[in-house]
Design a protein around this motif. Structure first.
Motif, PDB file in Angstrom:
ATOM      1  N   GLU A   1     -79.221-124.760-102.849  1.00  0.00           N
ATOM      2  CA  GLU A   1     -78.322-124.640-101.514  1.00  0.00           C
ATOM      3  C   GLU A   1     -78.412-123.232-100.849  1.00  0.00           C
ATOM      4  O   GLU A   1     -77.518-123.291-100.295  1.00  0.00           O
ATOM      5  CB  GLU A   1     -76.606-125.005-101.984  1.00  0.00           C
TER       6      GLU A   1
ATOM      7  N   LYS B   1     -74.496-122.454 -91.130  1.00  0.00           N
ATOM      8  CA  LYS B   1     -74.871-121.605 -89.782  1.00  0.00           C
ATOM      9  C   LYS B   1     -76.155-121.982 -88.821  1.00  0.00           C
ATOM     10  O   LYS B   1     -76.202-121.848 -87.559  1.00  0.00           O
ATOM     11  CB  LYS B   1     -74.983-119.745 -89.964  1.00  0.00           C
ATOM     12  N   LYS B   2     -76.597-122.326 -89.392  1.00  0.00           N
ATOM     13  CA  LYS B   2     -78.331-123.196 -89.224  1.00  0.00           C
ATOM     14  C   LYS B   2     -77.997-124.470 -88.838  1.00  0.00           C
ATOM     15  O   LYS B   2     -79.314-125.276 -88.219  1.00  0.00           O
ATOM     16  CB  LYS B   2     -78.930-123.287 -90.297  1.00  0.00           C
TER      17      LYS B   2
ATOM     18  N   LYS C   1     -77.913-127.039 -96.983  1.00  0.00           N
ATOM     19  CA  LYS C   1     -78.603-126.267 -95.767  1.00  0.00           C
ATOM     20  C   LYS C   1     -77.290-125.488 -95.620  1.00  0.00           C
ATOM     21  O   LYS C   1     -76.177-125.594 -95.299  1.00  0.00           O
ATOM     22  CB  LYS C   1     -79.570-126.719 -94.749  1.00  0.00           C
ATOM     23  N   MET C   2     -78.061-123.840 -95.165  1.00  0.00           N
ATOM     24  CA  MET C   2     -76.590-123.215 -94.592  1.00  0.00           C
ATOM     25  C   MET C   2     -76.019-123.321 -93.617  1.00  0.00           C
ATOM     26  O   MET C   2     -75.923-124.403 -91.812  1.00  0.00           O
ATOM     27  CB  MET C   2     -77.854-121.728 -94.257  1.00  0.00           C
TER      28      MET C   2
ATOM     29  N   ARG D   1     -71.078-126.976 -98.502  1.00  0.00           N
ATOM     30  CA  ARG D   1     -71.769-126.323 -97.407  1.00  0.00           C
ATOM     31  C   ARG D   1     -71.271-127.701 -96.337  1.00  0.00           C
ATOM     32  O   ARG D   1     -71.799-127.477 -95.009  1.00  0.00           O
ATOM     33  CB  ARG D   1     -73.635-126.605 -97.896  1.00  0.00           C
TER      34      ARG D   1
ATOM     35  N   GLU E   1     -80.548-119.403 -99.189  1.00  0.00           N
ATOM     36  CA  GLU E   1     -81.550-119.584 -98.376  1.00  0.00           C
ATOM     37  C   GLU E   1     -81.698-117.801 -99.196  1.00  0.00           C
ATOM     38  O   GLU E   1     -80.776-117.030 -98.291  1.00  0.00           O
ATOM     39  CB  GLU E   1     -82.198-119.664 -97.166  1.00  0.00           C
TER      40      GLU E   1
END
Lengths: 687, 261
Positions: free
Chosen positions: B15, A423-424, A420-421, A414, B17
Motif C-alpha cells: 500500500e 493524493k493520487k 494507492k495513495m 488508503r 509507493e
C-alpha cells in the motif's frame, strides 16, 4: 328412498352414524395440524428480529400482484400457467372444501349467501375450477415425472431428488378433485334417476362427465359411492393439511405471509441487527449469521416457503458458471436443518456454525449480489441479505480468503482496494491531453452545484480512468457546474458492505458523508452504478444521486445535449444492463433512450435483458476474489451478445467494462466483438 | 503451551509507493502506511492454532515506538492473549543484535515453551530470530512451514531450496522463524481491533528489564546504516514506463525483437 342420504345422516353398516366420523376426522386433523404448526413456529420464536411492518401500502400491493395475481409465474410460461391454474383453483375450491367439512355434520349445508343465484354461479365456476386443477395436475405430473425439466434436478452434493414428493402431492390434489366431483355427481345422478330432474351443470366439467357416466348406475352403488367419496375427500383433505408443513408444499400455507413480508426496498442491505443503530454496533456480542437462530424470522419463513421450483438457480450466474453456489440449495439446506434441529417431537438440537455444517465458505463468497434470484422468486424469497449476513458472520470469525484480505486492508488504510495513495485519487484529471482542455474543480477548495463521485476503480485503474474523463466532458458540455472530492473521496463501500465488513463500510460511509456534506452540493452524479447504489440506497441524508445515463437522457430530451449521427452505422450495438443500475435501481430505459437518440445506431436486445440481465462477474471486491468456476460469467455474457448478433456491447458500469473486456479475450472473440462504456459512446457523439 | 511471537511494525509494501527522503539515507516516511510484517501474521496464526489444539496462551511482543502498539492490538484482535511493548528512547537506533538483546532480556523473565518470529521482515535482515535463540541457548529452526506438537517436543518442517521438505524433531523450548504459507492467517477487521482497544498492554523500558541501556540503541549498535538508495540502472537493464497496457505491449515487442517469443 326418495333422495340420497348425505354423510351426516348415513349409518355405516346400518348402525354406526357416519356423522361421528365426520366429526372426528376434522377434530383430529386440525389438532395434529395445530401441533405441527406450533413445532414449526418454534425456531421463528428464537430467531433475530426483523422489521416487516413498514410500507403497508406496498406490501398490500405485493399481496395483490405477486401473491393473488401470481405476476411472476408466467416468467416461466408452462410451469407458470400450470401453477396459476392450480393456485386459482385452490382459492375457488377453498370455499367448497370448508363447506364440505360441515356437510358431514349437517346434510345439504350451504354457506350463508351461497344459497341462491350467487351459489349457482359459484358452483358453475367451481366445477370448472376442479376440472382445470385436475388437468393441470395431470400435465404437471407428466412434466415432472416423464420430461423432468433440468432445473428440478438435485445435484448429488445437495441431497436426494424431490420429484417423488412433487408427484405424490399432485396425486393428492387429483384425489381431492376427483372425490369431490364424484361426491357431487353421485348425488345428482341419484336425483336424476329418481325424479328425472336434471340440474344445469358446467358442460364438460368433471361433475358433468361423472354424472353422465353414473347416469345408469344402480342407486345403492351411487349411495355407497356418495359416502365413500365424501370420506376419501375428508381424509385426504386433512391429511394434505397436515402434510403441507412437512416439506416444500408448506408454501401453500406460508406464501401469503411470505409475500406480504417480502423485501420492499431494493438495493439496500439490512442492518446488522434490527433495532440497533449504527453507533451502537460496537456493543453487539456477535455479528451476522453464524448459527441457524441468527437468521431473522422472515429469513426462516423464506426457508419454509421455498417451493423448490429452481427458478433462482436457473437465473443465478454463479450457478451457471459452475461456482459452488446454487441459491435454491441455500434455502433447501437451511430448511432441512430447521426440520432436523426442530423435529416434530422430542428435544430441539443445538445448531453449530452454518458455514462448515451446511454451507462452505466458497459457496457464500461466490455470490455477486446481482439479485437475479430475488427478482425471479414467485414467493419473494430473499438471498442477498442472507448472504451478506452470513458473510458478516464469517468476517467476524476471521474467515476471509487471503485474496480479499489484501484489498480490505488497503481500503482500511488508503480508502481504496488497490492500496494507492490518497493524493493520487484525482490523477486521472492530470492526463496531458485532457488537462489542456478541461479543468476539474476540487470541492475541497472550489464550490459547485453538483458533485461527481468518481469512486475507486474509475479513479485508479489506468484503463477505466477514461470513464472519469469522458463523464467530465459530458457534464461540461451539458453545462453542469460540477466538482470532485479529490483525495477526500473514499471508496463508496458498496461491496465492502456486501462482503460483510460492516465496520469498515461504516467508516467509509462516515468519511464520504462528512466530505460530501461539507461541499454543500445539491446533487450527486456518478458513472459507477455500484457507487450510485451505495450513495442512493445505503447512505443516509445525501443530496439526490443520479447516474450519468439519467443525466444524459434528460439533457437530450430537453435539447441541451445534441448527438451526432452514428459514427459506426455498420456496427450492431447491444446494451448490457448492469445489475446495480438495472435490477437494484430500476434504471433500464434512460441508457437505451440515450443510445437511440444517436441517429443511425443499430441496437439489438439481449434475450436476458432488463430485470433478467445476466451478471458479468460482479464488481468491487468481487474483482479480487478467486472463485472455483468452470468458466467466467463474462464469457457467457459475451456469447449471449454474439448470439444476439451484436458487435459492440455497451455497458454503463466500469466493472462491467473490465469483466466484458477480459471475457472477450478469454472467449477468443477479439476483433469480432468489442466492449464500450456508455460514456465513451456518448462522448464520441457529442458536438 | 506458552508461546511468544515476536512481531514488527513495517511500512506496508502493498500500500505504499516508496520514495527516498531528501537526505537520501532512508525512505520518505511522511505518507507511509504501516502494518504488521506479513511473515509475523503467519507466526501469530500458527501460535493461535497450536493453542487452540493443545491449550496455553499466546503473547505477542515487539520492540518499537509508541505507534507499534497498533500492531500488537491487531495481533491480539486475531486471538493473541497478551501483548508486551518494549519501548524506550534508549532502544532507538538498535541494530539487529541490539533488538535481539532487548527481546532476550524480556523472554528470560517469562516461561515460554516456544518462541516464534517471522522468517524475515519487509525492511529487515532476517537475523533477530537466530540471534535470540543463540543468546538464550535454545535450539533454532528457520523457514519453518510445518509444526506438529508432541509431548515435550515438536516436529518441525522446513522448506529447503528446490522445493524439498525437511522434517526435524526439536526439544522445547526452542525458537522458530516462520515462513509464509504455513497457514492462512485469519482476517482482522476494524471491529476486532476495537474489541481489544482497551486491553492493557504493558510498556517496558531498560529499567523494567534491568538492561544496561548502553549495550543497546544507537550507542550499542555495532552495525550502522551508511547509505540507502535505489540502485542505478545497470548495463543491460531497462525500465519500461507508461500505463500497464503499454508496458505489456512494449515488453512483448522487446521479447519478439530479441527472439524470446
Amino acid at each position: 328412498m326418495t333422495s340420497i342420504i348425505g354423510p351426516a345422516s348415513f349409518k355405516l353398516f346400518g348402525i354406526f352414524p357416519a356423522a361421528i366420523l365426520s366429526f372426528i376426522i376434522p377434530v383430529v386433523g386440525i389438532g395434529i395440524f395445530a401441533y405441527i404448526m406450533a413445532r414449526r413456529i418454534a425456531p421463528l420464536v428464537r430467531s433475530n428480529p426483523d422489521n416487516r411492518f413498514d410500507h403497508i401500502g406496498k406490501r398490500v400491493q405485493n399481496l395483490i400482484f405477486v401473491w393473488l395475481g401470481q405476476m411472476r409465474q408466467p416468467r416461466y410460461m408452462l410451469a407458470g400457467v400450470l401453477h396459476i391454474s392450480i393456485f386459482a383453483g385452490f382459492l375457488i375450491l377453498s370455499i367448497r372444501s370448508s363447506s364440505l367439512v360441515i356437510i358431514g355434520l349437517s346434510d345439504g349445508f350451504v354457506l350463508p349467501g351461497f344459497g341462491g343465484f350467487l351459489g349457482n354461479i359459484y358452483n358453475f365456476i367451481r366445477d370448472y375450477a376442479a376440472t382445470i386443477v385436475l388437468v393441470a395436475c395431470i400435465i404437471a405430473s407428466i412434466r415432472r415425472g416423464i420430461f423432468k425439466p433440468k432445473r428440478y434436478a438435485v445435484p448429488e452434493k445437495y441431497g436426494k431428488d424431490h420429484t417423488s414428493e412433487a408427484v405424490f402431492v399432485l396425486g393428492i390434489i387429483a384425489t381431492l378433485m376427483i372425490s369431490e366431483s364424484l361426491f357431487e355427481a353421485s348425488q345428482l345422478a341419484y336425483e336424476f334417476q329418481h325424479t328425472g330432474a336434471e340440474h344445469f351443470l358446467a358442460p364438460l366439467s368433471l361433475v358433468w362427465i361423472f354424472r353422465a357416466i353414473l347416469s345408469s348406475v344402480p342407486q345403492n352403488f351411487l349411495q355407497g359411492l356418495h359416502i365413500f367419496t365424501y370420506f376419501v375427500h375428508d381424509l385426504t383433505f386433512f391429511f394434505f393439511l397436515c402434510f403441507l408443513p412437512l416439506g416444500k408444499h408448506f408454501h401453500v400455507i406460508t406464501s401469503i405471509f411470505n409475500v406480504f413480508f417480502m423485501r420492499v426496498k431494493k438495493g439496500k442491505i439490512k442492518p446488522v441487527m434490527y433495532g440497533v443503530s449504527d453507533d451502537k454496533l460496537d456493543d453487539l456480542e456477535s455479528f451476522g449469521v453464524k448459527k441457524l437462530e441468527d437468521f431473522t424470522w422472515k429469513h426462516m419463513l423464506d426457508f419454509y416457503s421455498c417451493a423448490d421450483c429452481g427458478r433462482c438457480s436457473d437465473q443465478c450466474p454463479a450457478n451457471a458458471v459452475g461456482r459452488p453456489l446454487s441459491p435454491r440449495f441455500i434455502t433447501i439446506k437451511a430448511r432441512d436443518l430447521m426440520f432436523k434441529n426442530y423435529p416434530l417431537s422430542g428435544e430441539i438440537y443445538k445448531s453449530s456454525l452454518l458455514v462448515q455444517d451446511i454451507y462452505t465458505e466458497d459457496e457464500i463468497w461466490s455470490c455477486t449480489t446481482c439479485g437475479a434470484c430475488e427478482e425471479e422468486c414467485p414467493l419473494g424469497i430473499e438471498y442477498i441479505d442472507k448472504i451478506v449476513d452470513l458473510r458478516r458472520g464469517m468476517v467476524d470469525e476471521g474467515m476471509v480468503p487471503q485474496s480479499l484480505q489484501k484489498p480490505l486492508k488497503a481500503l482500511e488504510k488508503r480508502g481504496n482496494p488497490y492500496g494507492k495513495m490518497e493524493k493520487k485519487r484525482a490523477d486521472w484529471a492530470k492526463d496531458k491531453e485532457f488537462k489542456a482542455s478541461w479543468r476539474i474543480k476540487d470541492l475541497a477548495r472550489d464550490k459547485a452545484d453538483v458533485l461527481y463521485f468518481v469512486d475507486s476503480i474509475t479513479s485508479y485503474d489506468d484503463n477505466i480512468q477514461n470513464i472519469a474523463r469522458r463523464t467530465s466532458i459530458i457534464l461540461k458540455k451539458a453545462d453542469i457546474d460540477f466538482g470532485i472530492l479529490g483525495k477526500l473521496e473514499k471508496d463508496s463501500g458498496n461491496e465492502v458492505l456486501r462482503f460483510g465488513e460492516e465496520m469498515l463500510y461504516q467508516d467509509l460511509k462516515e468519511q464520504n458523508t462528512d466530505a460530501i456534506k461539507a461541499t454543500g452540493v445539491k446533487q450527486i452524479v456518478t458513472a459507477d452504478p455500484h457507487a450510485y447504489n451505495a450513495l442512493k440506497n445505503d447512505y443516509d441524508g445525501l443530496p439526490p444521486v443520479k447516474h450519468i445515463s439519467q443525466v444524459v437522457a434528460r439533457k437530450i430530451k430537453s435539447g441541451e445535449l445534441d448527438l451526432k449521427p452514428c459514427r459506426n452505422p455498420e456496427k450492431v450495438y447491444v446494451y448490457h444492463d448492469p445489475c446495480y443500475l438495472g435490477r437494484h435501481n430500476g434504471v433500464y430505459e434512460e441508457p437505451r433512450q440515450a443510445m437511440d437518440a444517436i441517429e443511425g445506431l443499430t441496437r439489438v436486445e439481449l434475450e436476458k435483458s432488463r430485470d433478467r440481465s445476466f451478471c458479468c462477474g460482479g464488481g468491487g471486491l468481487m474483482l479480487f476474489y478467486e472463485p472455483e468456476e468452470d468458466t467466467r460469467m463474462g464469457v457467457l455474457r459475451v456469447n449471449m451478445a454474439a448470439e444476439a448478433g451484436a458487435t459492440v456491447i455497451v455497458t454503463a458500469c466500469p466493472f462491467c467494462l473490465v469483466n466484458i473486456q477480459d471475457a472477450i479475450k478469454v472467449a477468443g472473440k477479439e476483433g469480432q466483438i468489442e466492449a464500450l462504456d456508455f460514456t465513451e459512446l456518448i462522448e464520441q457523439h457529442l458536438y | 503451551m506458552e508461546i511468544l511471537v515476536c512481531v514488527k511494525r513495517v511500512p506496508d509494501t502493498a500500500e505504499n509507493e516508496f520514495e527516498l527522503n531528501s537526505a537520501g539515507n532512508d525512505l520518505d516516511r511522511d505518507d507511509l502506511v504501516y502494518s504488521v510484517n506479513e511473515w509475523d501474521n503467519y507466526a501469530v496464526e500458527e501460535a493461535i492454532q497450536i493453542v487452540d489444539k493443545v491449550g496455553g496462551s499466546v503473547t505477542v511482543i515487539t520492540v518499537g515506538d509508541d505507534e507499534s502498539e497498533e500492531v500488537l492490538r491487531r495481533e491480539m484482535a486475531m486471538g493473541a492473549n497478551n501483548g508486551i511493548l518494549l519501548s524506550d528512547d534508549a532502544f532507538e537506533g538498535s541494530d539487529g543484535k541490539g533488538i535481539a538483546t532487548i527481546l532476550k532480556t524480556e523472554i528470560e523473565k517469562g516461561k515460554y515453551d516456544l518462541i516464534l518470529s517471522g522468517a524475515q521482515a519487509d525492511e529487515g535482515a532476517g537475523q533477530v530470530g537466530g540471534m535470540v535463540a543463540a543468546m538464550l541457548d535454545y535450539p533454532y529452526a528457520s523457514l519453518v512451514n510445518k509444526i506438529e506438537v508432541k509431548e515435550g517436543k515438536i516436529i518441525v518442517g522446513r522448506e529447503i531450496e528446490g522445493g524439498n521438505q525437511e522434517m526435524n524433531e526439536m526439544q522445547l523450548p526452542c525458537v522458530l522463524s516462520i515462513q509464509t504459507g504455513i497457514n492462512e492467517p485469519r482476517y482482522v477487521g476494524i471491529r476486532g481491533i476495537r474489541k481489544v482497544a482497551s486491553v492493557d498492554i504493558p510498556v517496558k523500558g531498560p529499567g523494567d528489564l534491568g538492561l544496561d541501556a548502553a549495550i543497546v540503541g544507537k550507542a550499542g549498535a555495532k552495525t550502522r546504516r551508511v547509505d540507502y538508495f535505489v540502485p542505478d540502472t545497470g548495463e543491460g537493464a531497462e525500465m519500461l514506463e507508461g500505463a500497464t497496457g503499454e508496458i505489456i505491449e512494449k515488453l512483448i515487442e522487446k521479447l519478439k525483437a530479441k527472439g524470446g517469443l
